[in-house]
Design a protein around this motif. Structure first.
Motif, PDB file in Angstrom:
ATOM      1  N   PHE A 375      58.167  65.456 -19.144  1.00 62.38           N
ATOM      2  CA  PHE A 375      57.588  64.688 -18.814  1.00 62.38           C
ATOM      3  C   PHE A 375      58.355  63.530 -19.957  1.00 62.38           C
ATOM      4  O   PHE A 375      58.752  64.272 -21.237  1.00 62.38           O
ATOM      5  CB  PHE A 375      56.073  65.171 -19.993  1.00 62.38           C
ATOM      6  N   ASP A 376      58.588  62.690 -19.311  1.00 64.10           N
ATOM      7  CA  ASP A 376      59.763  61.328 -19.730  1.00 64.10           C
ATOM      8  C   ASP A 376      58.756  60.372 -20.714  1.00 64.10           C
ATOM      9  O   ASP A 376      57.668  59.977 -19.466  1.00 64.10           O
ATOM     10  CB  ASP A 376      60.315  60.918 -19.314  1.00 64.10           C
ATOM     11  N   ILE A 377      58.425  59.504 -21.321  1.00 66.20           N
ATOM     12  CA  ILE A 377      57.644  58.653 -22.639  1.00 66.20           C
ATOM     13  C   ILE A 377      59.189  57.701 -22.226  1.00 66.20           C
ATOM     14  O   ILE A 377      59.823  57.876 -23.318  1.00 66.20           O
ATOM     15  CB  ILE A 377      56.674  58.353 -22.662  1.00 66.20           C
ATOM     16  N   ASP A 378      59.220  56.299 -21.955  1.00 62.50           N
ATOM     17  CA  ASP A 378      60.186  55.023 -22.903  1.00 62.50           C
ATOM     18  C   ASP A 378      59.322  54.277 -23.162  1.00 62.50           C
ATOM     19  O   ASP A 378      58.932  53.741 -22.062  1.00 62.50           O
ATOM     20  CB  ASP A 378      60.859  55.189 -21.837  1.00 62.50           C
ATOM     21  N   GLY A 379      59.553  53.453 -24.018  1.00 66.40           N
ATOM     22  CA  GLY A 379      59.048  52.183 -24.317  1.00 66.40           C
ATOM     23  C   GLY A 379      59.867  51.263 -25.551  1.00 66.40           C
ATOM     24  O   GLY A 379      61.010  51.671 -25.895  1.00 66.40           O
ATOM     25  N   LEU A 380      60.065  50.461 -24.924  1.00 66.59           N
ATOM     26  CA  LEU A 380      60.346  48.704 -25.677  1.00 66.59           C
ATOM     27  C   LEU A 380      60.071  47.959 -25.681  1.00 66.59           C
ATOM     28  O   LEU A 380      59.303  47.358 -25.063  1.00 66.59           O
ATOM     29  CB  LEU A 380      61.719  48.568 -24.733  1.00 66.59           C
ATOM     30  N   LEU A 433      60.326  22.708 -32.419  1.00 70.18           N
ATOM     31  CA  LEU A 433      59.020  23.993 -31.237  1.00 70.18           C
ATOM     32  C   LEU A 433      59.492  25.142 -31.960  1.00 70.18           C
ATOM     33  O   LEU A 433      61.043  24.950 -32.511  1.00 70.18           O
ATOM     34  CB  LEU A 433      59.123  24.189 -29.712  1.00 70.18           C
ATOM     35  N   ASP A 434      58.629  25.806 -32.070  1.00 69.72           N
ATOM     36  CA  ASP A 434      59.084  27.292 -32.084  1.00 69.72           C
ATOM     37  C   ASP A 434      58.372  28.392 -31.134  1.00 69.72           C
ATOM     38  O   ASP A 434      57.073  28.358 -30.786  1.00 69.72           O
ATOM     39  CB  ASP A 434      58.048  27.596 -33.774  1.00 69.72           C
ATOM     40  N   GLN A 435      59.720  28.711 -30.874  1.00 66.98           N
ATOM     41  CA  GLN A 435      58.966  29.497 -29.579  1.00 66.98           C
ATOM     42  C   GLN A 435      59.003  31.027 -30.163  1.00 66.98           C
ATOM     43  O   GLN A 435      59.044  31.482 -31.083  1.00 66.98           O
ATOM     44  CB  GLN A 435      60.274  30.047 -28.725  1.00 66.98           C
ATOM     45  N   SER A 436      58.382  31.684 -29.010  1.00 70.40           N
ATOM     46  CA  SER A 436      58.105  33.356 -29.836  1.00 70.40           C
ATOM     47  C   SER A 436      57.928  34.036 -28.291  1.00 70.40           C
ATOM     48  O   SER A 436      56.644  33.202 -27.039  1.00 70.40           O
ATOM     49  CB  SER A 436      56.440  33.391 -30.409  1.00 70.40           C
ATOM     50  N   HIS A 437      58.847  34.589 -28.298  1.00 70.61           N
ATOM     51  CA  HIS A 437      58.734  35.479 -27.123  1.00 70.61           C
ATOM     52  C   HIS A 437      59.000  37.226 -27.230  1.00 70.61           C
ATOM     53  O   HIS A 437      59.519  38.008 -27.832  1.00 70.61           O
ATOM     54  CB  HIS A 437      60.775  35.432 -26.310  1.00 70.61           C
ATOM     55  N   GLU A 438      57.902  37.462 -26.632  1.00 71.92           N
ATOM     56  CA  GLU A 438      57.772  39.054 -26.913  1.00 71.92           C
ATOM     57  C   GLU A 438      57.846  39.688 -25.344  1.00 71.92           C
ATOM     58  O   GLU A 438      56.950  39.732 -24.326  1.00 71.92           O
ATOM     59  CB  GLU A 438      56.069  39.108 -27.008  1.00 71.92           C
ATOM     60  N   ASN A 439      58.239  40.988 -25.589  1.00 70.39           N
ATOM     61  CA  ASN A 439      58.714  42.166 -23.976  1.00 70.39           C
ATOM     62  C   ASN A 439      58.257  42.888 -24.821  1.00 70.39           C
ATOM     63  O   ASN A 439      58.393  44.174 -25.973  1.00 70.39           O
ATOM     64  CB  ASN A 439      60.276  41.960 -24.151  1.00 70.39           C
ATOM     65  N   LEU A 440      56.999  43.771 -24.384  1.00 71.23           N
ATOM     66  CA  LEU A 440      56.801  44.802 -23.907  1.00 71.23           C
ATOM     67  C   LEU A 440      57.619  45.498 -22.599  1.00 71.23           C
ATOM     68  O   LEU A 440      57.028  45.217 -21.312  1.00 71.23           O
ATOM     69  CB  LEU A 440      55.391  44.905 -24.356  1.00 71.23           C
ATOM     70  N   GLN A 441      57.650  47.044 -22.992  1.00 74.25           N
ATOM     71  CA  GLN A 441      57.880  47.959 -21.597  1.00 74.25           C
ATOM     72  C   GLN A 441      57.658  49.644 -22.114  1.00 74.25           C
ATOM     73  O   GLN A 441      57.785  49.520 -23.185  1.00 74.25           O
ATOM     74  CB  GLN A 441      59.045  47.910 -21.153  1.00 74.25           C
ATOM     75  N   LEU A 442      56.613  50.143 -20.904  1.00 71.79           N
ATOM     76  CA  LEU A 442      56.611  51.765 -21.002  1.00 71.79           C
ATOM     77  C   LEU A 442      56.863  52.306 -19.851  1.00 71.79           C
ATOM     78  O   LEU A 442      55.846  51.311 -18.426  1.00 71.79           O
ATOM     79  CB  LEU A 442      54.823  51.216 -21.240  1.00 71.79           C
ATOM     80  N   ASN A 443      57.537  53.339 -19.426  1.00 71.11           N
ATOM     81  CA  ASN A 443      57.488  54.070 -18.423  1.00 71.11           C
ATOM     82  C   ASN A 443      57.232  55.180 -18.559  1.00 71.11           C
ATOM     83  O   ASN A 443      57.738  55.852 -20.159  1.00 71.11           O
ATOM     84  CB  ASN A 443      58.974  54.554 -18.582  1.00 71.11           C
ATOM     85  N   ALA A 444      56.679  56.080 -18.534  1.00 64.64           N
ATOM     86  CA  ALA A 444      56.155  56.911 -17.704  1.00 64.64           C
ATOM     87  C   ALA A 444      56.857  58.160 -16.431  1.00 64.64           C
ATOM     88  O   ALA A 444      56.788  57.432 -15.261  1.00 64.64           O
ATOM     89  CB  ALA A 444      54.655  57.240 -18.342  1.00 64.64           C
ATOM     90  N   THR A 445      57.603  58.800 -16.688  1.00 65.59           N
ATOM     91  CA  THR A 445      58.231  60.029 -15.657  1.00 65.59           C
ATOM     92  C   THR A 445      57.422  61.519 -15.477  1.00 65.59           C
ATOM     93  O   THR A 445      57.951  61.638 -17.256  1.00 65.59           O
ATOM     94  CB  THR A 445      59.394  59.756 -15.394  1.00 65.59           C
ATOM     95  N   MET A 446      57.013  62.218 -14.465  1.00 61.54           N
ATOM     96  CA  MET A 446      57.236  63.133 -14.761  1.00 61.54           C
ATOM     97  C   MET A 446      58.433  64.058 -13.522  1.00 61.54           C
ATOM     98  O   MET A 446      58.309  63.147 -12.036  1.00 61.54           O
ATOM     99  CB  MET A 446      55.363  63.933 -14.176  1.00 61.54           C
ATOM    100  N   LYS A 447      59.004  65.103 -13.390  1.00 60.17           N
ATOM    101  CA  LYS A 447      59.735  65.603 -13.021  1.00 60.17           C
ATOM    102  C   LYS A 447      59.380  66.744 -13.011  1.00 60.17           C
ATOM    103  O   LYS A 447      59.311  67.685 -13.988  1.00 60.17           O
ATOM    104  CB  LYS A 447      61.294  65.270 -13.585  1.00 60.17           C
ATOM    105  N   LEU A 448      59.469  67.455 -11.913  1.00 62.50           N
ATOM    106  CA  LEU A 448      58.391  68.820 -11.174  1.00 62.50           C
ATOM    107  C   LEU A 448      59.294  69.167 -10.112  1.00 62.50           C
ATOM    108  O   LEU A 448      59.791  68.580  -9.173  1.00 62.50           O
ATOM    109  CB  LEU A 448      56.954  68.315 -10.864  1.00 62.50           C
TER     110      LEU A 448
END
Length: 1013
Positions: A375-380, A433-448
């Protein structure tokens, strides 16, 4: 003619490259006892041993039968060659011995025992091996690992790999990629932001995170929109392990890139020894003369059984940037007393000051509860804030040309290049102006792994929010007509070559606020949400099926479902008023502009004062809506115009694929490869609003506001084939053919019309009287929800020669035949504008709309070369040569040829490096030739010279350097400098005689400490 600085820079770099190539031979063999930095991926044993030999410079002898069916684990660190081999073969029935010449021989244990007693490592020898492990990798380690990724790829690919934790050779991902063959970068204020691959711009690149799609930040700076361009500057290079650029696809890849697929990858904690890594450095900006703190902390851990591992990291960076941008257009007009000439359009010096702050974090988890299950979980996560202040002057020229003093006029080749206008007009303008850029990435993998089948379900969630903490605020002051003093301009000489014009100034004192009349204060909140949810199922099995000499070695199939939406909300307000009891005074326009503004790009200029933003923000409110001038879009009720400027897009993607891997022999040449096909269906649902002026029976104009919903769908078959011919152990030839697609930009699909902001404000304040102003801009841009995707047939040929010790030479040829190219069509529409007295004013505006009207062809060749001499001097170099042609066909105008935007005919990168003991040094020169930026790919039903005039970015090269010194085995000091020759970017309109922009952004230097434990 290029300027002297560019010529010297390029000549020196090329001379060094040629001399290195001339001297370079395959590096002499190194002794087996010397520890070297190794980066070996988990892979078949024969490939792993070959990579150890190549990276260590030691001969390793074995037979294919000896290692057949064996797999080697991943190995990273500094090892003696023999120690590295022992680690790779640990747990197998193999052993390693050394012959008299120093070559390592890998044999079955029994065979070795017949000749020499097996060597049993003592505790002290094992400890010595461990002690040899150092944690600060050299520049060449990353280069060598990148070549290994390319060599082992399933298709034509390139990569950049971190030499060690936190040592990708740049400070953001875009800049790390500029040394990859075929890759050029697009800079914003000197910092890499987007990439182009093989001549195709950022919209044509599919950017993924470990194979899964990312969400896109809207580039809402100055209200622009990027659509599907991923802002790579939001990702710090210090937390990324590698970035792979896949140029010929395989059927299992998520589609979206006619240009390439760019996959960003993190470290796998189970493949690394546990570590803690940190870096701290100071960043110095020359133009702002500021130093800011930056740092990274990351750690990886796994248990003793290597069944559970964790990875985490956080990065912080801050920059204060000054970006001087001089802009001027050209147009044909009649000059009294001189006749028809090309005349400078309004000249505008833009001074942009930006405070950029980025904090990013990554998280990874690997769990192998059983040998066949993982099981793999990656987040950014990344938060990128960019506070921008733009201070701008406008020197009006065409509208004032009747008062040109003919005695001062200078005409060269039909162009008015210098003169003085007696009694001009000036504008003093500012944006904040005052910019706000938010990025969220979540990956979940199962290898069987189940009875020979590999089953891999994957899920990802991606979100990108682009908000304005402070909305776009625009303030305009202008002089009365003829009250701007005597305006002198001088564009003589060669501004393209020098990056400088001679003079631009007026006799008016621009530090005296009383000389300017306040006209408007407008506010534009924008909020954008982009979200993607994707599920992927991959199923594969190793097989052995012989079809008349063609062996099928693997079967893979699977599918994808993605649900994406974009919600873009914009509000425009000119209803600002002073708070009760507050009076606007000269202090509102007395903020001093930095004295070094335009000191490099304008010879004779003048000081000026500009808007005091603190006073404006504290003194104004939005009438009846908001107590202040900092609302978000959600704080305001949308008007008809707001609804017309906003949109929502839903996109559903369903895909399925099948892939077969094969192996065969062509005579004595082994051939491996894959064939497959991917079927993709896309459905879009676009919500928008049309606003039409309607005149009632009494002659009063009102607006007809109509919600519009457009649904569309399209489906594509995307076949692909890749084959690799093993000419020798060191030489590969690859061929590939594929059909790819790129979906239209999300902003192009919108059901909305965006009008010029200054025009909206002028009409609101002055009504019909604004239309009599010759400086008014009556243009707008619209979307088209019925756009079809770009599709392309692609053909690739690659030659790859990997030197046995280190380095290699690669050459590739490519051709892309693109259909349904999107360009802009123009038509005049009657749009409804609000006036401050409550009325509605219909105005004819020239509106550009994207449409599928073209076919493009792009062909090119690219080269890569890497080598290193025994005494530590090495080089890595790339070059790409490209040609392109675009045919546009529209009923009203017929067939028209143009160049493809963003394509440079030539680009190259040369990076000499030197490594000796604890010291290393590298200098990099990257160059791309002139390319078209906009307007040249226009199809219009109202064709004029100005409508189809192409604008070009002139050829541009930049020199960066890096150096480090290893203080201790796990601590090093480093320095990196960007643009050390202080180059400026220059653009021109149509021909090099008509300068259009000069960009100045200065040097950046970072210096600090890295450590790993």
């Amino acid at each position: 003619m290029t300027n002297l600085k560019q010529r010297l820079c390029r000549s020196a770099a090329l001379a060094l490259a040629l001399s290195t190539v001339a001297m370079a031979d395959i590096a002499s063999a190194q002794t087996a006892q010397r520890p070297v930095r190794l980066t070996i991926a988990a892979q078949p044993m024969d490939r792993a041993l070959e990579q150890v030999a190549r990276q260590s410079g030691n001969d390793i002898l074995f037979t294919g039968a000896t290692v057949a069916g064996l797999n080697a684990p991943a190995l990273t660190g500094a090892f003696a060659a023999e120690a590295a081999v022992r680690r790779l073969i640990a747990g197998t029935s193999l052993t390693v011995t050394r012959d008299a010449a120093g070559a390592l021989i890998v044999r079955p244990l029994l065979a070795a025992a017949l000749q020499t007693p097996p060597a049993v490592p003592t505790t002290s020898s094992v400890a010595a091996d461990e002690a040899n492990i150092v944690v600060t990798g050299k520049f060449s380690d990353g280069v060598g690992a990148s070549l290994d990724v390319k060599r082992n790829a399933d298709s034509i690919s390139d990569a950049v790999v971190a030499a060690d934790i936190g040592k990708l050779p740049a400070f953001n991902v875009a800049e790390a990629l500029q040394r990859v063959p075929g890759v050029t970068i697009v800079r914003e204020a000197g910092e890499g932001q987007f990439i182009s691959v093989r001549g195709l711009g950022p919209n044509f690149q599919a950017v993924t995170f470990d194979g899964m799609p990312l969400a896109y930040n809207e580039n809402i700076r100055n209200s622009g929109q990027s659509g599907r361009q991923f802002r790579l500057q939001v990702l710090p290079a210090t937390l990324i392990d590698s970035v792979v650029v896949i140029k010929s696809p395989t059927a299992d890849l998520i589609e979206a890139g006619v240009g390439s697929t760019v996959d960003i990858r993190l470290i796998n904690p189970l493949d690394r020894k546990p570590f803690i890594a940190a870096s701290a450095f100071a960043g110095y900006e020359e133009r702002t003369d500021t130093i800011n703190p930056n740092g990274t902390l990351s750690a990886g851990w796994h248990n003793d059984d290597k069944t559970f591992g964790l990875l985490g990291g956080v990065s912080y960076s801050k920059r204060e940037v000054q970006f001087d941008r001089l802009r001027v257009g050209w147009q044909t007009m009649n000059v009294p007393g001189l006749g028809d000439l090309r005349v400078p359009a309004d000249a505008q010096p833009y001074l942009e000051l930006e405070n950029r702050e980025r904090i990013s974090a990554v998280l990874g988890m690997q769990w192998r509860p059983a040998p066949n299950l993982e099981f793999d979980i990656d987040g950014l996560w990344s938060q990128f804030n960019n506070e921008t202040t733009e201070r701008r002057l406008t020197y009006y020229i065409p509208s004032q040309i009747a008062r040109l003093d003919l005695s001062t006029a200078v005409v060269e080749d039909g162009r008015l290049v210098a003169g003085t206008i007696r009694g001009a007009r000036m504008r003093n303008y500012a944006e904040y102006l005052d910019q706000s850029h938010e990025n969220l990435q979540l990956n979940a993998t199962m290898k069987l792994d189940l009875a020979g089948w590999r089953i891999e379900p994957r899920f990802s969630y991606a979100r990108a929010n682009s908000d304005l903490v402070t909305p776009i605020q625009r303030v305009q002051y202008r002089t009365a007509d003829r009250q701007g003093g005597d305006l002198t301009f001088d564009f003589r000489g060669d501004p393209i070559d020098t990056g400088k014009i001679n003079a631009l100034y007026t006799s008016l004192d621009l530090t005296d606020p009383s000389k300017m009349t306040f006209e408007s204060f407008a506010v534009r909140p924008i909020n954008s949400r982009d979200e993607d949810k994707t599920g992927v199922l991959n199923i594969s099995r190793e097989i052995d099926l012989n079809l008349g000499g063609l062996r099928i070695t693997k079967l893979a199939f699977g599918g994808q479902y993605s649900d994406r939406y974009r919600d873009y909300q914009r509000r425009d307000r000119s209803t600002t008023k002073l708070r009760d009891g507050v009076t606007r005074t000269g202090e509102f326009l007395d903020y001093p502009v930095p004295g070094n503004a335009f000191d490099q790009s304008i010879g004779t200029f003048q000081p000026w004062t500009n808007v005091n933003w603190d006073l404006f923000n504290n003194s104004y409110v939005l009438t009846g809506e908001f107590d202040g001038v900092n609302p978000s879009a959600d704080d305001l009720v949308a008007t008809a115009a707001d609804r017309q400027n906003s949109y929502r897009i839903g996109e559903e993607i369903a895909a399925g694929y099948g892939r077969l891997d094969f192996a065969s022999d062509l005579g004595r040449v082994p051939v491996t490869g894959n064939v497959g096909v991917r079927y993709v269906r896309t459905e879009t649902d676009v919500l928008g609003t049309t606003v039409t002026p309607v005149r009632n029976a009494a002659g009063v104009v009102t607006t007809d506001v109509t919600p519009v919903r457009t649904k569309a769908s399209y489906a594509e078959w995307l076949p692909s084939a890749n084959a690799s011919f093993g000419i020798t152990d060191e030489i590969k030839v690859r061929v590939a053919a594929s059909r790819t697609m790129t979906r239209p930009s999300l902003s192009e699909l919108r059901n909305s019309i965006n009008t010029n902001s200054v025009t909206v404000t002028d009409i609101f304040n002055r009504g019909a009287a604004a239309l009599a102003d010759p400086t008014i801009n009556l243009t707008a841009s619209a979307g088209n929800p019925n756009l079809r995707p770009y599709t392309s047939w692609n053909y690739d040929l690659s030659f790859e020669w990997y030197f046995r010790q280190f380095g290699g030479f690669t050459a590739a040829a490519f051709h892309k035949d693109i259909s349904d190219y999107i360009a802009s069509d123009f038509e005049t529409r009657s749009l409804a504008f609000a006036v401050n007295n409550g009325a509605t004013l219909p105005v004819d505006v020239l509106v550009s709309t994207p449409t599928n009207v073209g076919d493009a062809k792009i062909s090119g060749i690219e080269f890569g070369y890497t080598n290193r001499l025994p005494f530590g001097l090495g080089i890595t170099a790339t070059a790409t040569f490209t040609t392109s042609k675009l045919k546009l066909d529209l009923a009203d105008t017929g067939v028209r040829s143009a160049r493809v935007m963003g394509v440079s005919d030539t680009s190259y990168s040369i990076t000499p490096f030197f490594e000796s003991g604890p010291f290393e040094f590298n200098v990099s020169y990257t160059y791309r030739s002139a390319y078209m930026t906009d307007a040249g790919a226009v199809v219009t039903s109202l064709p004029t010279t100005e409508d189809v005039l192409p604008y070009y970015q002139d050829g541009y090269g930049i020199v960066d350097l890096g150096a480090s010194y290893q203080i201790r085995p796990n601590i090093e000091a480093f320095v990196q400098a960007v643009n050390i020759l202080d180059q400026r970017q220059v653009s021109y309109a149509g021909t090099r005689e008509e300068v259009s922009e000069i960009h100045t952004f200065g040097r950046t230097v970072n210096f600090g400490i890295r450590a790993k434990f």
